[in-house]
Design an enzyme around this catalytic site. Structure first.
Site, PDB file in Angstrom:
ATOM      1  N   LYS A  99      12.705  -4.581  -3.987  1.00 28.21           N
ATOM      2  CA  LYS A  99      11.398  -5.227  -4.020  1.00 28.21           C
ATOM      3  C   LYS A  99      11.655  -6.731  -4.097  1.00 28.21           C
ATOM      4  O   LYS A  99      12.207  -7.226  -5.090  1.00 28.21           O
ATOM      5  CB  LYS A  99      10.592  -4.753  -5.232  1.00 28.21           C
ATOM      6  CG  LYS A  99      10.260  -3.269  -5.239  1.00 28.21           C
ATOM      7  CD  LYS A  99       9.065  -2.965  -4.350  1.00 28.21           C
ATOM      8  CE  LYS A  99       8.608  -1.516  -4.506  1.00 28.21           C
ATOM      9  NZ  LYS A  99       7.385  -1.231  -3.736  1.00 28.21           N
ATOM     10  N   LYS A 137       2.667   7.788   3.319  1.00 32.67           N
ATOM     11  CA  LYS A 137       2.332   8.268   1.980  1.00 32.67           C
ATOM     12  C   LYS A 137       1.042   9.063   2.133  1.00 32.67           C
ATOM     13  O   LYS A 137      -0.014   8.474   2.406  1.00 32.67           O
ATOM     14  CB  LYS A 137       2.150   7.101   1.010  1.00 32.67           C
ATOM     15  CG  LYS A 137       3.431   6.301   0.770  1.00 32.67           C
ATOM     16  CD  LYS A 137       3.186   5.093  -0.103  1.00 32.67           C
ATOM     17  CE  LYS A 137       4.473   4.297  -0.298  1.00 32.67           C
ATOM     18  NZ  LYS A 137       4.244   3.026  -1.029  1.00 32.67           N
TER      19      LYS A 137
END
Length: 357
Positions: A165, A263
């Site tokens: 990240k 997702k």
């Protein structure tokens, strides 16, 4: 075969991270999630999970909005029998957005139909339950030293893709990690934290031999993604931007990315995820969900076609306690789909409030 719903319950669940999870724009110490328990007239029970976050940093949905719209969604489902899981999508068409709320009901209905057919969810979807699913490891933002240590652990544990990240200020972290691990299968996720003015920086990051750059710009900034995709050597992956099959088609039409992070919760459920699966190269992402959401995503992962290892560690890696009777565990970089049952004791202990619909 039809299924008639009898009643529905929502559980406001709090899961504690073993250590804070830092993304490019948020830090999570606790995961608040909503668990749906649907019961049909035959006494079968299906679970779904509403994985919106408390604040709208990922998408516009929140835990509060998800619970607020749930009574309406349930009324649309309970008014007459369901002939298939795809019926959920049809009933919800008048409701705009609210993809994660819809996905929560969609997942629970899929579980009910799988049980009615006396199949596992993976088998019901057409997957191979014996598949060893390759996993990647997602690492939160931290110092270069700590990131190097955790990347080393991930490699030693057999993970075949490692996601960092990163924000625009993290060049030093990426540089040091790549220097420490010249051949590691690295990628990074920006969670929409970059701007088009950062493109020269991203062109410098091209030199780090990354698998992909994920969600560089805000979800609706298609033009910036299109421009970046035309100039960068590293493939672009879209996550938050893809909230429907139509968005996947738009990505292809604009040449705004080459890969989709599917997702099911972000897309509105398994039915929509199955449609997107046929539109692009894809892999599967996680939402820091409980074992219930993870169980359904793993069932989807048993289908052929994954281009990269899924973005999912074992439930034992994230939370001090989960709602399933057994944790999902990654072994040598792989995870196996098993229908671990929900623990009524754990669910009740981790629940702060309940709501009947």
């Amino acid at each position: 075969m039809t299924i008639t719903l009898r009643h529905a319950e929502l559980f406001d669940v709090r899961l504690t991270f073993q250590q804070p999870m830092k993304t490019a724009i948020s830090t999570l110490n606790q995961r608040r999630t909503t668990i749906l328990r649907l019961t049909d007239q035959e006494g079968r029970v299906g679970y779904g999970e509403g994985v919106a976050f408390d604040t709208p940093w990922y998408t516009s949905e929140t835990q509060a909005s998800l619970r607020a719209v749930s009574p309406l969604l349930y009324r649309l489902l309970v008014e007459r029998p369901l002939s298939s899981p795809e019926t959920v999508r049809e009933r919800f068409q008048p409701i705009q957005g609210n993809q994660m709320a819809k996905a929560m009901f969609d997942g629970a209905v899929y579980e009910l139909f799988a049980q009615a057919e006396k199949q596992s969810l993976a088998a019901y979807l057409g997957g191979d339950e014996q598949t060893a699913i390759p996993c990647g490891k997602a690492l939160g933002r931290t110092s270069a030293e700590q990131t190097i240590e955790t990347v080393g652990q991930a490699i030693a544990n057999g993970f075949d893709r490692i996601k960092l990240k990163l924000a625009p200020t993290d060049t030093g972290v990426l540089e040091q990690v790549r220097k420490a691990f010249p051949d590691a299968p690295l990628m990074f996720d920006a969670n929409g934290s970059f701007q088009l003015s950062d493109l020269p920086l991203l062109q410098e990051w091209d030199a780090f031999s990354l698998l992909m750059m994920e969600q560089l710009f805000p979800a609706t900034d298609w033009i910036s993604h299109q421009h970046a995709a035309s100039l960068l050597k590293t493939p672009l992956c879209l996550d938050e931007s893809i909230q429907s099959p139509q968005d996947a088609v738009l990505m292809q039409s604009l040449h705004a990315g080459q890969i989709i992070n599917i997702k099911p919760a972000r897309l509105g459920g398994l039915t929509e995820a199955l449609r997107v699966r046929n539109l692009s190269r894809y892999w599967l992402g996680g939402m820091f969900e409980s074992g219930i959401g993870r169980r359904q995503t793993l069932a989807f992962a048993t289908l052929p076609g994954l281009a990269y290892p899924i973005d999912m560690s074992g439930t034992d890696s994230y939370f001090t306690e989960d709602v399933l009777e057994q944790n999902y565990v990654v072994e040598q970089g792989n995870i196996r789909y098993t229908e671990h049952p929900v623990s009524a004791d754990r669910l009740n202990r981790l629940t702060h409030s309940k709501q009947m619909l």
